[in-house]
Design an enzyme around this catalytic site. Structure first.
Site, PDB file in Angstrom:
ATOM      1  CG  ASN A  48      -1.623   1.327   1.404  1.00 35.06           C
ATOM      2  OD1 ASN A  48      -2.610   1.550   0.723  1.00 35.06           O
ATOM      3  ND2 ASN A  48      -1.137   2.217   2.265  1.00 35.06           N
ATOM      4  CD  GLU A  49      -1.437   5.575   0.275  1.00 35.29           C
ATOM      5  OE1 GLU A  49      -0.834   6.145   1.187  1.00 35.29           O
ATOM      6  OE2 GLU A  49      -2.620   5.822  -0.029  1.00 35.29           O
ATOM      7  CG  ASP A  50       5.308   0.392   0.568  1.00 40.56           C
ATOM      8  OD1 ASP A  50       4.628   1.096   1.338  1.00 40.56           O
ATOM      9  OD2 ASP A  50       5.652  -0.767   0.846  1.00 40.56           O
TER      10      ASP A  50
END
Ligand code: BMA
Length: 847
Positions: free
Chosen positions: A428-430
């Site tokens: 998620n969102e890295d």
């Protein structure tokens, strides 16, 4: 009768005891709990105040700084004694554990998402008690030590050391969750004794283009020295036996049994068919495994368009394109072992009642418990599964990659028999973190090994995970991250999108959602306060029950929440007073409006084959992990906010959408009124409306479109458009009215509905109101309601906005926060409602 020696005996430990490592007395854990953790135990034994109450979270931080110890004493059962292998199975230890059996160290762990199995035959005491001790070192101190060793990395949310450890990341605090760094045997610990054993079974289902199914049952078997009998029985969803098989197996290996199912009874997600499940029974001597498995084909379709840039991003199940309307899921408790099966069932049932067909398990929590996936299979909710990485720059040194690979293998094998699984995403969102902190991310570098860069976890997301997914469950699509695709994470034309420019980012007006869409919006959201009862349950001092109190503020963890909530409320909603109830209602109505728009506008972009420009919208977030003000549409106590219902209305199989176009006069047209630029822009605006229908069913829907136009202030009907016979095309949106002009010199609300050609009943309806709502006036409104057992009937004399039914007792209402128009009788079903219930109604600008 001869005594049959069992070939496997399994026992799960209960009756744990715990203590602060070496310094305090042993205490008994929660009675009968097979799984536990330190905060839950301390709470149960009243050694700490409830961390969810008031500001107590602050006072329990010391727990995460200590080392804790869990203990258990057990005897090996007489049946199990003669068996050849004795294994201790740790399904999940949170996190840095050293395990001692009869004072011998048998295991150390560093990853709560892995299962560990240890052959303990040589350590067991068969003639007396066995002593199991598990030391849990402080994860916080360990994380900080690892950070000192490997270097500090970037992240949003929580302290930076969290990315160093394979532990649920939200334990370190999130923008909706408290800091509760817990530890313990949070999944079952078992002693398994056997001669022969099915270690794992994979029901590899292949449904081809023609929708014929073949199944390969791959049983991973240990047989020891003797041969054993493997038996298989498969029953169709209607209960008839469609396959039986029996064979001697005499070597440890993967045993494959294949067969075809000619006319399979396929599994479909909600709204597209039945959730048919086959029952598979596999036995090896006295070990019996029974699993319910759905047969389906799932595809992620990313194909180019003739008329737009980029490519689609939508799912097909059994060749049918599925528009995904759904929610993001976070762990439903900060002390996850306190959840019971009914918590999962109720929350997922709320999704079903809200017509939601996809849930995204966000990467900062857990790979969920089995019950979660079982229920999704049963109910027809597709699962988007993130790997457990969130908002961080994660390490990539060899031991770390190794540990994560073991975690991924275990979880992929554990989850692969669930037909609800639709996609794996790497994190998620890295990639957003990589963009924001300028990490070395060269999308053209496809070398596969990025471990020397300062974005080393790319090796996981782009090399290791896709390889493991294709090895262990090739039928499930893989996506490197969420969001991911195209020209960076904000590309609206390729891949999925987290659209946070409403609330976070550039804080756009929510009326602009139509400009902020993308191919698949896997996150977007808006905050609102939860129900008053929820605050009353977590704040003890009645004097603290006001919008700006310290306790109310403590129960909101979002950066800048005061300003952002105020911004969106003040911009849109007239707040009746500064009391708590008015503020709760204002924030909830604002959230409902905001999210309803997003769902409505984006679903319009599901325009049929070749034009499926938007494949889904997944709201942030369905649930909470404690009582809090957050983006959740259902609060911690499972009380829906008004937004739950606006999302529900927009997700119905048949729906109606409207959009108000604004056209400003040019200076030339508008003379002499017009002056340039805000705040002195007095140019005139013309309005017109578009009206469309959405239909997610597999058949076309005929209806009559009726449109009435009212003046909001007087409540008078000004005009009705001629009735129009329409057909809502199956599985897409259909446009019916394009740019119908409406008056610009008075506040106009357009009320449209599709009515049945047979009996005139309303199939779907919607109101389009002038924006912002704050300027509107509603004099002389009267709302009548009548409570019966199981339902409530409402009507109004003039158009009314945002009608909220309040029942003193917790009763689930099928609709709430809706608009009423004269002439309609709205019936809201509430199965548990009784005429004796105390019911009140409020609405926008009630006088
Ligand atoms: C996101 C999520 C979460 C966060 C939420 C609200 O993008 O991935 O990390 O809680 O926004 O800020």
């Amino acid at each position: 009768m001869t005594f049959q020696q069992p070939s496997i005996v399994e026992s799960t430990f209960k009756d744990w005891k715990y203590r602060e490592y070496k310094t305090s007395e042993w205490k008994l854990s929660r009675t009968d709990a097979e799984t536990t953790e330190i905060h839950a135990d301390l709470l149960a034994n009243k050694e700490i105040p409830d961390p969810f109450m008031d500001t107590n979270e602050r006072d329990v931080q010391w727990i995460g700084e200590k080392d804790w110890e869990y203990g258990n004493e057990f005897f090996v059962s007489a049946n199990a004694k003669p068996l050849s292998v004795h294994e201790l199975v740790f399904e999940g230890l949170d996190t840095f554990a050293t395990v001692y059996l009869n004072n011998e160290e048998i295991l150390t762990t560093d990853n709560m998402f892995r299962e560990y199995r240890v052959d303990v035959t040589k350590y067991l005491n068969f003639d007396g008690a066995n002593n199991l001790r598990i030391l849990f070192k402080s994860a916080l101190h360990t994380a900080r030590a690892l950070e000192r060793k490997h270097g500090k990395l970037f992240c949003f949310n929580g302290e930076s050391s969290r990315v160093q450890v394979r532990k649920a990341q939200y334990h370190f605090g999130w923008d909706w969750g408290p800091v509760l760094i817990t530890c313990g045997p949070y999944k079952p610990v078992k002693l398994v004794s056997y001669d022969s054993y099915i270690k794992d079974v994979y029901f590899k289902v292949d449904v081809n283009k023609e929708l014929k199914a073949s199944i390969d049952i791959q049983s991973d078997i240990f047989t020891g020295s003797s041969s054993s009998t493997l038996e298989i029985e498969v029953k169709s969803p209607s209960g008839s036996v469609i396959q039986t098989f029996s064979s001697k197996v005499d070597k440890s290996d993967i045993f494959s049994h294949k067969f075809a199912v000619e006319e399979p009874d396929l599994w479909y997600p909600l709204g597209h068919g039945k959730q048919s499940l086959y029952e598979f029974k596999i036995s090896l001597e006295n070990q019996v495994i029974v699993k319910k498995v759905g047969l389906r084909k799932v595809e992620l379709v990313q194909e180019s368009f003739a008329e737009q840039e980029g490519s689609s991003f939508y799912f097909k199940v059994n060749n049918i394109p599925i528009y995904c309307a759904g929610s993001n899921w976070i762990p439903a408790h900060s002390m996850q072992t306190l959840l019971v099966d009914s918590d999962y069932k109720q929350l997922l049932q709320l999704m079903i009642d809200g017509h939601q067909n996809m849930v995204r398990i966000w990467g900062g929590g857990y790979y969920e418990q089995d019950i979660f996936y079982d229920e999704c299979d049963r109910m027809g909710i597709l699962v988007w599964q993130d790997f457990m990485f969130a908002c961080g720059q994660y390490p990539g040194y060899p031991e770390y990659l190794e540990s994560v690979s073991e975690e991924a293998k275990h979880q992929l094998k554990r989850l692969r028999n669930h037909c609800s699984l639709a996609i794996y995403a790497g994190n998620n969102e890295d990639y957003q973190v990589a963009e924001q902190f300028n990490l070395e991310w060269d999308p053209t570098d496809n070398s596969g090994d990025y471990s020397k860069s300062n974005f080393p976890a790319r090796t996981l997301y782009e090399t290791i995970f896709p390889k493991l997914v294709s090895e262990f469950c090739p039928e499930i699509p893989y996506h490197p991250g969420s969001p991911w695709g195209g020209n960076g994470t904000a590309d609206p034309t390729v891949g999925d999108l987290h659209q946070w420019n409403v609330w976070h980012g550039s804080q756009e007006k929510y009326q602009e959602w139509h400009k902020l869409g993308g191919r698949f919006i896997s996150e977007f959201g808006m905050e609102a306060l939860p129900n008053r009862k929820t605050f009353e349950a977590c704040i003890t001092d009645p004097d603290e029950l006001y919008p700006q109190s310290e306790s109310v503020d403590h129960h909101n963890k979002a950066d800048g929440f005061e300003r952002r909530l105020a911004l969106y409320v003040i911009e849109n909603i007239k707040v009746q007073g500064l009391d708590f109830d008015s503020w709760i209602y204002a924030t909830q109505l604002m959230q409902a409006e905001c999210l309803g728009y997003a769902y409505r506008y984006w679903r319009r972009e599901w325009r049929g084959d070749g034009k499926r420009y938007t494949g889904g919208a997944i709201v942030w977030q369905i649930n909470d992990c404690w009582p809090v003000t957050s983006w959740a549409i259902v609060d911690f106590y499972k009380r829906p906010k008004l937004a739950y219902y606006s999302v529900k209305r927009e997700s119905r199989p048949i729906g109606l959408g409207m959009f108000r176009n604004e056209k400003k006069h040019t200076h030339e047209q508008a003379k002499p009124h017009s002056t340039a630029g805000p705040p002195h822009d007095y140019s005139q605006v013309d309005y017109n409306v578009d009206i469309w229908g959405v239909n997610s069913n597999t058949v076309d829907q005929p209806a009559v479109l009726k449109v009435d136009i009212y003046n909001v202030t007087s409540g008078k009907k000004l005009e009705s458009l001629p009735d129009q016979d329409v057909v809502l095309k199956s599985n897409s949106s259909t446009e019916f009215v394009s740019a119908h002009p409406i008056a610009n010199d008075q506040p106009i609300v357009v009320y449209s509905r599709f009515v049945s050609k047979e009996d005139g009943s309303i199939i779907a309806s919607a109101g389009d109101w002038p924006q912002p709502l704050k300027y509107l006036k509603f004099p002389g409104r009267e709302v009548k309601f009548e409570v019966s057992n199981g339902s409530i009937k409402l009507s109004s004399n003039k158009p009314v906005k945002g009608v909220e039914i309040l029942v003193e007792r917790d009763v689930f209402l099928q609709d709430n926060g809706f608009d009423l128009f004269p002439g309609d009788e709205k019936v809201v079903i509430a199965e548990d409602l009784k005429t004796t219930d105390k019911v009140t109604v409020r609405y926008y600008q009630q006088q």
